[in-house]
Design an enzyme around this catalytic site. Structure first.
Site, mmCIF file in Angstrom:
data_model
loop_
_atom_site.group_PDB
_atom_site.id
_atom_site.type_symbol
_atom_site.label_atom_id
_atom_site.label_comp_id
_atom_site.label_asym_id
_atom_site.label_seq_id
_atom_site.Cartn_x
_atom_site.Cartn_y
_atom_site.Cartn_z
ATOM 1 C CB SER A 76 35.979 38.991 44.314
ATOM 2 O OG SER A 76 35.369 38.068 45.077
ATOM 3 C CG ASP A 219 31.953 35.008 44.298
ATOM 4 O OD1 ASP A 219 32.358 35.711 45.290
ATOM 5 O OD2 ASP A 219 32.954 34.860 43.788
#
Length: 420
Positions: A76, A219
């Protein structure tokens, strides 16, 4: 490889069909991808390789290709040295805890390869990128035209680097890009949603209408308005709530970190505002538990279950662009419904995981701070779920007071950790 094999053993018992594997742009992704592929093949499961793809794109393609599961190789927003593995079901949702526990149990068993005749095969899905782009476009109002808008897009040298820029160009926007030259090592390095200063500077330099920043796996979304002011997840969540007002089932979900100003703005829309623990998985759990649609974090994880099965930075950005297109207002103007309280966050680095609330003197220090702030302020101290940090957050009406209290609490925690 053992994890790929264990997952393959469990999934092969549940269903037929391939497992899709996607990754972000960090160099270790090649190694993890090959190892997972070998493990799944050894368990007799077919594999579909997506290459670099945002996490929400992998969730979508797991469903779109009728796979039995999706695997994301990504850390991430973390630096390139880190990496991790996340699983989605064939519906693009988080794996049930029961299946995760089964995989963990199989991990403890010796690795046994199926017969040569039953080994899994691997293929590459060559049009994965285009499928995901078309899906993103299908999530907004047909015919939305961004002509006349100049947008700076920061892809964090991550998984959105060759998806977000062409997508926004196809919608008519004039774009300027930063963070679109991944080399395996520069993901999230002074770029992207966690480091938006470059984006602010480029918006000013280009006299752009706004800026969009994603994190390494796509995201998370942070934006910059035409005045180069940051627009965080709280403000974006408010804009998304306005766009989806008729379909929210009476409430919006934030987290313990969400600004009090957002809570007041949501309540002014005659909606309830619910707070989940920090982390998008907890937001998702509360959304499902309460049969709700919309939730998000200050950090930019935003979930609209009418459109996606997980947080999606690109689709969240498109929702904001839809609001701008529909109202004719600037990003600066449409975020004004949220009047944010001053909030100070300080990260205290630790060498080992420790519960800050069990440190000597810290509960009393928190109680004293809360008494000083009164009912118009908050103190939140928690351990980071992804990094060796204790996060200190203070919120209140007066910025000087907030900064002072946060600094004092951080110092108290540093001292208590050293003595622990």
């Amino acid at each position: 490889m053992k994890l790929g094999w264990a997952a393959g053993r469990v999934l092969a018992d549940k269903d037929k069909g391939p497992v899709v594997i996607g990754k972000d742009t960090r160099v270790s992704g090649y190694m993890f991808e090959s190892a997972l592929e070998a493990g799944l093949s050894a368990a007799g499961v077919d594999i579909r390789l997506l290459g670099p793809m945002p996490t929400p794109g992998i969730a979508f393609l797991a469903k779109n290709t009728r796979a039995q599961a999706g695997i994301v190789i990504s850390a991430s927003h973390n630096p390139f040295q880190d990496n991790g593995i996340k699983f989605f079901t064939g519906e693009g949702k988080k794996l049930p805890d029961s299946i995760e526990l089964e995989i963990e149990a199989v991990l403890d068993k010796p690795l046994e390869v199926v017969s040569s005749k039953r080994l899994g095969k691997a293929k590459r899905i060559v049009d994965a990128r285009r499928r995901y782009i078309e899906f993103c476009k299908s999530c907004i109002r047909p015919g939305m035209d961004l002509s006349g808008l100049k947008i700076v897009i920061d892809c964090a040298h991550g998984a959105t680097y060759d998806i977000a820029p062409p997508l926004f160009e196809e919608l008519g926007a004039s774009i300027i890009t930063i963070g679109t030259e991944p080399d395996g090592f520069n993901i999230n390095d002074k770029v992207g949603a966690t480091s938006p200063e470059n984006l602010r500077g480029e918006v000013i330099k280009a006299d752009a209408d706004l800026g969009i920043a994603f994190d390494g796996d796509g995201d998370r979304l942070i934006m910059v308005d035409e005045k180069a002011e940051l627009v965080d997840g709280d403000e974006i969540l408010y804009i998304m709530a306005c766009e989806n007002l008729a379909n929210l089932n009476g409430a919006v979900v934030g987290t313990l970190m969400s600004n009090l100003g957002l809570e007041q703005a949501i309540k002014a829309m005659e909606l309830d505002f619910l707070r989940a623990p920090v982390g998008d998985r907890y937001i998702m759990e509360l959304l499902y538990q309460k049969n709700l649609i919309l939730g998000g974090e200050t950090s930019g994880h935003l979930i609209n279950l009418r459109k996606t099965t997980t947080g999606d930075g690109i689709i969240s950005a498109l929702e904001v662009m839809q609001a701008i297109s529909r109202t004719g207002k600037t990003l600066h103007d449409i975020k004004k419904g949220v009047i944010k309280y001053p909030q100070k966050m300080i990260n205290v680095r630790v060498t080992q995981r420790v519960d800050p609330l069990k440190l000597n003197g810290i509960p009393d220090a928190i109680k004293s701070a809360e008494m000083e702030l009164g009912s118009r302020g908050r103190v939140l101290i928690r351990t980071s779920g992804t990094e060796p940090l204790i996060r200190v957050m203070v919120e209140g009406e007066e910025s000087g007071q907030v900064d002072r209290i946060a600094g004092h609490l951080a110092t108290e925690i540093e001292t208590a950790v050293a003595q622990h």
